[in-house]
Write a protein that holds these residues in place. Structure first.
Motif, PDB file in Angstrom:
ATOM      1  N   UNK A  49       0.848  -1.186   0.000  1.00  0.00           N
ATOM      2  CA  UNK A  49       0.000   0.000   0.000  1.00  0.00           C
ATOM      3  C   UNK A  49       0.885   1.238   0.000  1.00  0.00           C
ATOM      4  N   UNK A  50       0.487   2.228  -0.777  1.00  0.00           N
ATOM      5  CA  UNK A  50       1.232   3.482  -0.887  1.00  0.00           C
ATOM      6  C   UNK A  50       0.271   4.645  -0.698  1.00  0.00           C
ATOM      7  N   UNK A  51       0.714   5.625   0.062  1.00  0.00           N
ATOM      8  CA  UNK A  51      -0.044   6.860   0.242  1.00  0.00           C
ATOM      9  C   UNK A  51       0.764   8.002  -0.358  1.00  0.00           C
ATOM     10  N   UNK A  59      -3.241   0.178  -3.607  1.00  0.00           N
ATOM     11  CA  UNK A  59      -3.171  -1.073  -2.876  1.00  0.00           C
ATOM     12  C   UNK A  59      -2.880  -2.235  -3.817  1.00  0.00           C
ATOM     13  N   UNK A  60      -2.158  -3.214  -3.312  1.00  0.00           N
ATOM     14  CA  UNK A  60      -2.024  -4.473  -4.042  1.00  0.00           C
ATOM     15  C   UNK A  60      -3.394  -5.149  -4.091  1.00  0.00           C
ATOM     16  N   UNK A  61      -3.671  -5.824  -5.194  1.00  0.00           N
ATOM     17  CA  UNK A  61      -4.980  -6.477  -5.339  1.00  0.00           C
ATOM     18  C   UNK A  61      -5.249  -7.451  -4.197  1.00  0.00           C
ATOM     19  N   UNK A  62      -4.204  -8.082  -3.705  1.00  0.00           N
ATOM     20  CA  UNK A  62      -4.373  -9.121  -2.684  1.00  0.00           C
ATOM     21  C   UNK A  62      -4.810  -8.568  -1.331  1.00  0.00           C
ATOM     22  N   UNK A  63      -4.676  -7.258  -1.126  1.00  0.00           N
ATOM     23  CA  UNK A  63      -5.036  -6.697   0.177  1.00  0.00           C
ATOM     24  C   UNK A  63      -6.202  -5.713   0.103  1.00  0.00           C
ATOM     25  N   UNK A  64      -6.681  -5.428  -1.091  1.00  0.00           N
ATOM     26  CA  UNK A  64      -7.795  -4.488  -1.235  1.00  0.00           C
ATOM     27  C   UNK A  64      -9.001  -4.961  -0.442  1.00  0.00           C
ATOM     28  N   UNK A  66      -9.134  -5.241   2.707  1.00  0.00           N
ATOM     29  CA  UNK A  66      -8.704  -5.777   4.008  1.00  0.00           C
ATOM     30  C   UNK A  66      -7.731  -4.850   4.716  1.00  0.00           C
ATOM     31  N   UNK A  67      -6.862  -4.204   3.962  1.00  0.00           N
ATOM     32  CA  UNK A  67      -5.844  -3.335   4.541  1.00  0.00           C
ATOM     33  C   UNK A  67      -6.183  -1.878   4.239  1.00  0.00           C
ATOM     34  N   UNK A  68      -5.842  -1.009   5.177  1.00  0.00           N
ATOM     35  CA  UNK A  68      -6.047   0.423   4.990  1.00  0.00           C
ATOM     36  C   UNK A  68      -4.797   1.172   5.404  1.00  0.00           C
ATOM     37  N   UNK A  69      -4.303   2.017   4.502  1.00  0.00           N
ATOM     38  CA  UNK A  69      -3.140   2.846   4.808  1.00  0.00           C
ATOM     39  C   UNK A  69      -3.610   4.241   5.188  1.00  0.00           C
ATOM     40  N   UNK A  70      -2.940   4.816   6.159  1.00  0.00           N
ATOM     41  CA  UNK A  70      -3.222   6.195   6.551  1.00  0.00           C
ATOM     42  C   UNK A  70      -1.921   6.850   6.987  1.00  0.00           C
ATOM     43  N   UNK A  71      -1.904   8.170   7.030  1.00  0.00           N
ATOM     44  CA  UNK A  71      -0.680   8.858   7.437  1.00  0.00           C
ATOM     45  C   UNK A  71      -1.024  10.099   8.226  1.00  0.00           C
TER      46      UNK A  71
END
Length: 121
Positions: A49-51, A59-64, A66-71
């Motif tokens: 994941x990149x912000x 996001x990588x397709x495998x984590x869409x 399920x994963x959330x990036x924040x900054x």
């Protein structure tokens, strides 16, 4: 001059959650992209994941879903909330950031030391 320090790795059960944190410190003028990569044994280091500084995320397709990036730009921190973890998510997770140093004229990439995430029952 710059350090990226990850925290939050460890053991999780399938279906569980973990939250990774990464703090950037040093002679930082500004940060462009911040994100997470991971590397499982015998595989390449892949983007998770990149912000971006404009607010967009990838996001990588495998984590869409399920994963959330924040900054937190004020604190130079990036987070990765990982839900519905699967054994396939087991890897060393690396923080990455493109940073412009004080007195510098361009952005360059920096890596953290990595934190292990193991998903197992």
């Amino acid at each position: 001059q710059v350090q990226l320090v990850e925290s939050g790795g460890g053991l999780a059960q399938p279906g569980g959650s973990r939250r990774l944190s990464c703090a950037a410190s040093g002679s930082i003028l500004s940060i462009n992209a911040m994100g997470w990569y991971r590397q499982a044994p015998g595989t390449s280091r892949d983007s998770v994941a990149i912000s971006h500084s404009d607010g967009t995320t990838n996001y990588a397709d495998s984590v869409k879903g399920r994963f959330t990036i924040s900054r937190d730009n004020a604190k130079n921190m990036v987070y990765l909330q990982m839900n519905k973890l699967e054994p396939e998510d087991t890897a060393v997770y690396y923080c990455f950031a493109t940073i412009r140093l004080r007195g510098g004229s361009y952005y360059q990439g920096y890596w953290g030391q990595g934190t292990q995430v193991t998903v197992s029952s």
